[in-house]
Write a protein that holds these residues in place. Structure first.
Motif, PDB file in Angstrom:
ATOM      1  N   THR A 116      19.087   3.414 -20.084  1.00  0.00           N
ATOM      2  CA  THR A 116      19.958   4.218 -20.953  1.00  0.00           C
ATOM      3  C   THR A 116      21.434   3.942 -20.706  1.00  0.00           C
ATOM      4  N   PHE A 117      21.766   3.330 -19.584  1.00  0.00           N
ATOM      5  CA  PHE A 117      23.167   3.159 -19.210  1.00  0.00           C
ATOM      6  C   PHE A 117      23.992   2.425 -20.264  1.00  0.00           C
ATOM      7  N   PRO A 118      23.528   1.287 -20.820  1.00  0.00           N
ATOM      8  CA  PRO A 118      24.338   0.622 -21.836  1.00  0.00           C
ATOM      9  C   PRO A 118      24.605   1.503 -23.057  1.00  0.00           C
ATOM     10  N   VAL A 119      23.630   2.334 -23.432  1.00  0.00           N
ATOM     11  CA  VAL A 119      23.783   3.189 -24.615  1.00  0.00           C
ATOM     12  C   VAL A 119      24.731   4.345 -24.327  1.00  0.00           C
TER      13      VAL A 119
ATOM     14  N   LEU B 289      14.923  -3.202 -28.246  1.00  0.00           N
ATOM     15  CA  LEU B 289      15.783  -4.383 -28.255  1.00  0.00           C
ATOM     16  C   LEU B 289      16.300  -4.701 -26.857  1.00  0.00           C
ATOM     17  N   LEU B 290      16.475  -3.659 -26.047  1.00  0.00           N
ATOM     18  CA  LEU B 290      16.928  -3.841 -24.660  1.00  0.00           C
ATOM     19  C   LEU B 290      15.793  -4.255 -23.726  1.00  0.00           C
ATOM     20  N   GLN B 291      14.625  -4.483 -24.313  1.00  0.00           N
ATOM     21  CA  GLN B 291      13.449  -4.930 -23.551  1.00  0.00           C
ATOM     22  C   GLN B 291      12.853  -3.844 -22.665  1.00  0.00           C
ATOM     23  N   ALA B 292      13.019  -2.585 -23.059  1.00  0.00           N
ATOM     24  CA  ALA B 292      12.401  -1.491 -22.305  1.00  0.00           C
ATOM     25  C   ALA B 292      10.886  -1.531 -22.510  1.00  0.00           C
TER      26      ALA B 292
ATOM     27  N   THR C 218      31.855  -3.670 -22.882  1.00  0.00           N
ATOM     28  CA  THR C 218      31.235  -3.620 -21.554  1.00  0.00           C
ATOM     29  C   THR C 218      29.765  -3.227 -21.629  1.00  0.00           C
ATOM     30  N   PRO C 219      29.389  -2.123 -22.313  1.00  0.00           N
ATOM     31  CA  PRO C 219      27.966  -1.826 -22.408  1.00  0.00           C
ATOM     32  C   PRO C 219      27.185  -2.867 -23.196  1.00  0.00           C
ATOM     33  N   LEU C 220      27.847  -3.531 -24.161  1.00  0.00           N
ATOM     34  CA  LEU C 220      27.168  -4.600 -24.886  1.00  0.00           C
ATOM     35  C   LEU C 220      26.831  -5.749 -23.934  1.00  0.00           C
ATOM     36  N   ALA C 221      27.824  -6.103 -23.107  1.00  0.00           N
ATOM     37  CA  ALA C 221      27.573  -7.144 -22.108  1.00  0.00           C
ATOM     38  C   ALA C 221      26.528  -6.685 -21.096  1.00  0.00           C
ATOM     39  N   MET C 222      26.595  -5.392 -20.721  1.00  0.00           N
ATOM     40  CA  MET C 222      25.609  -4.860 -19.786  1.00  0.00           C
ATOM     41  C   MET C 222      24.206  -4.865 -20.397  1.00  0.00           C
TER      42      MET C 222
ATOM     43  N   VAL D 264      23.105  -7.150 -22.465  1.00  0.00           N
ATOM     44  CA  VAL D 264      22.657  -8.535 -22.329  1.00  0.00           C
ATOM     45  C   VAL D 264      22.238  -8.811 -20.889  1.00  0.00           C
ATOM     46  N   MET D 265      23.046  -8.324 -19.941  1.00  0.00           N
ATOM     47  CA  MET D 265      22.712  -8.519 -18.527  1.00  0.00           C
ATOM     48  C   MET D 265      21.404  -7.826 -18.167  1.00  0.00           C
ATOM     49  N   THR D 266      21.204  -6.617 -18.701  1.00  0.00           N
ATOM     50  CA  THR D 266      19.971  -5.894 -18.429  1.00  0.00           C
ATOM     51  C   THR D 266      18.764  -6.654 -18.972  1.00  0.00           C
ATOM     52  N   ALA D 267      18.922  -7.233 -20.167  1.00  0.00           N
ATOM     53  CA  ALA D 267      17.835  -8.018 -20.753  1.00  0.00           C
ATOM     54  C   ALA D 267      17.533  -9.254 -19.901  1.00  0.00           C
TER      55      ALA D 267
END
Length: 455
Positions: A58-61, A124-127, A261-265, A267-270
């Motif tokens: 949930t952090f990026p959102v 989309l975030l691969q959860a 920043t959350p958009l990049a996060m 991508v990093m999370t994925a």
């Protein structure tokens, strides 16, 4: 001290002393708030790896909404502080009303969109499918209450723009304290209150926001920093539109920069999700530890812009340059000490925030590498906020794009291909080094331009 007195202090008092006097209360407020947020992560970690991973997803959102609010606060501070510096307090007071109202409307719209598209976003975030029920429990309450988050944050920006950094610190600390008190009660249950799990963590946040909302309304009215009466001779509607445009002219690019920043996060999370749930959980812990380790940076990013904006409004460019360079030197020295402290305590920190051995190992690896770049990251953050303070929001936006999508994400991904998670973390540090150099020379060039051409 009145807003007029505070403004005179910011443009006449010694820069170093003034910056310290403005920053230390913010350090206290940010430290208290972030400490309670880390406590929040700790309580959630006691529920197990899946709840921790779910909240990490949930952090990026959530950070997208928070970043919008922060960006609007930056715009609010820059516009209002410049008007105090140029001796236009009545306009500053009406701008405060415009900023508060337009910010609430924008966050309301974003929260509604997030709620309606909740499942597609997290897929989309691969959860993983098994995490979606936990994510829904947390985010439903979070979206319902997050409108109450925006008013205290933008209200704090109004206070800081007037030169008052102590009161916002008290508000931040009180909100964090309320969250820390209600977290264990609502997560695990107490007496007649049933255990709510991750849903309880979200409810604790909403309660803390509600208390901040009430407090900020009372303080702004008491200090007479908000006015519903236009000062420029326009009708109310035209004055509100003009005021909102001024705030959004800086606040929209600033919000866009913050939301990168959350958009990049995301991508990093994925990318990290490919290494499994333990890696995602550990990365979630790491990002929260990063916030804790960056307290000085965050405090200066709140106290430095009003000082720069007011002196910019008063055409005192040399004071702007001195304040900027002083902040950068302080950040680099302090973050070096914080890195050493984190390395010495890495095994304890990892074991405190992770029940599974695999999660603890990745947290420890994160601590050994990523904080090496926090001082340089501080240069980027302070340069970004300083660009906004001198009313150059597009420079700040481009700096964020360069940092995140030209260097940070690509170099982190390249590092992961070369050396897995170790390489990913090293890539992030290298990206911060390159972008910090760009940020410093770019902002210094802008100040030279103002010296040659005038503001």
């Amino acid at each position: 001290m009145s807003s007029a007195d505070a403004s005179r202090s910011l443009i006449h008092a010694p820069v170093g002393k003034t910056l310290w006097e403005m920053t230390w209360p913010v350090i206290f407020g940010v430290a208290t708030l972030i400490s309670f947020n880390v406590v929040d992560t700790f309580f959630i970690s006691l529920l197990g790896t899946d709840p921790l991973a779910a909240v990490s997803f949930t952090f990026p959102v959530t950070f997208t909404v928070v970043s919008l609010t922060i960006g609007l606060g930056i715009g609010t501070s820059a516009v209002i502080a410049r008007k105090y510096g140029s001796d236009r307090p009545e306009e500053a007071h009406f701008d405060a009303f415009g900023a508060l109202s337009v910010s609430a409307l924008l966050v309301l719209v974003l929260a509604l969109i997030g709620y309606l598209l909740m499942d597609p976003i997290f897929l989309l975030l691969q959860a993983h499918d098994r995490l979606l029920p936990l994510i829904r429990e947390y985010m439903t309450l979070w979206f319902a209450g997050c409108v109450m988050l925006v008013t205290p944050m933008v209200g704090n920006a109004v206070l800081r723009a007037s030169g008052d950094t102590r009161t916002p610190s008290i508000i931040m600390a009180s909100g964090g304290l309320a969250n820390a008190i209600f977290d264990p009660i609502l997560i695990f249950g107490w007496g007649p209150i049933p255990a709510m799990g991750v849903e309880g963590a979200a409810l604790a946040s909403v309660i803390s926001w509600a208390s901040g909302l009430i407090l900020i309304f009372w303080l702004l009215k008491r200090k007479q920093l908000v006015s519903f009466r236009p000062a420029n001779g326009l009708g109310f509607a035209k004055a509100w539109v003009k005021s909102s445009r001024e705030v959004l002219k800086i606040g929209t690019p600033a919000a866009g920069a913050n939301m990168l920043t959350p958009l990049a996060m995301s991508v990093m999370t994925a990318i990290i999700a490919a290494y499994g749930a333990p890696a995602v959980a550990a990365f979630g812990v790491g990002t929260r530890l990063e916030s804790l380790a960056s307290i000085i940076i965050l405090a200066l990013s709140m106290s430095l812009p009003p000082l720069i904006s007011q002196n910019f409004g008063a055409d005192k460019i040399q004071r702007v340059r001195y304040a900027y360079n002083t902040a950068l030197k302080a950040v680099l020295i302090i973050q070096a000490g914080i890195y050493l402290l984190m390395v010495l305590t890495a095994p304890w920190i990892a074991s405190a925030f992770a029940e599974e051995e695999k999660v603890a190992e990745i947290v420890e690896l994160f601590i050994y590498i990523m904080p090496l770049g926090y001082g340089l990251q501080g240069w980027i953050i302070l340069s970004n906020s300083s660009f906004n303070a001198i009313h150059q929001p597009m420079h700040a936006l481009w700096l964020s794009i360069i940092r995140l999508f030209v260097f940070f994400v690509p170099l982190s991904y390249l590092g992961s291909l070369m050396a897995d998670l170790t390489g990913l973390f090293i890539g992030g540090v290298v990206a911060n080094f390159i972008t910090a150099a760009i940020a410093y020379f770019w902002f210094s060039r802008e100040l030279r331009r103002f010296d040659e051409q005038g503001v």
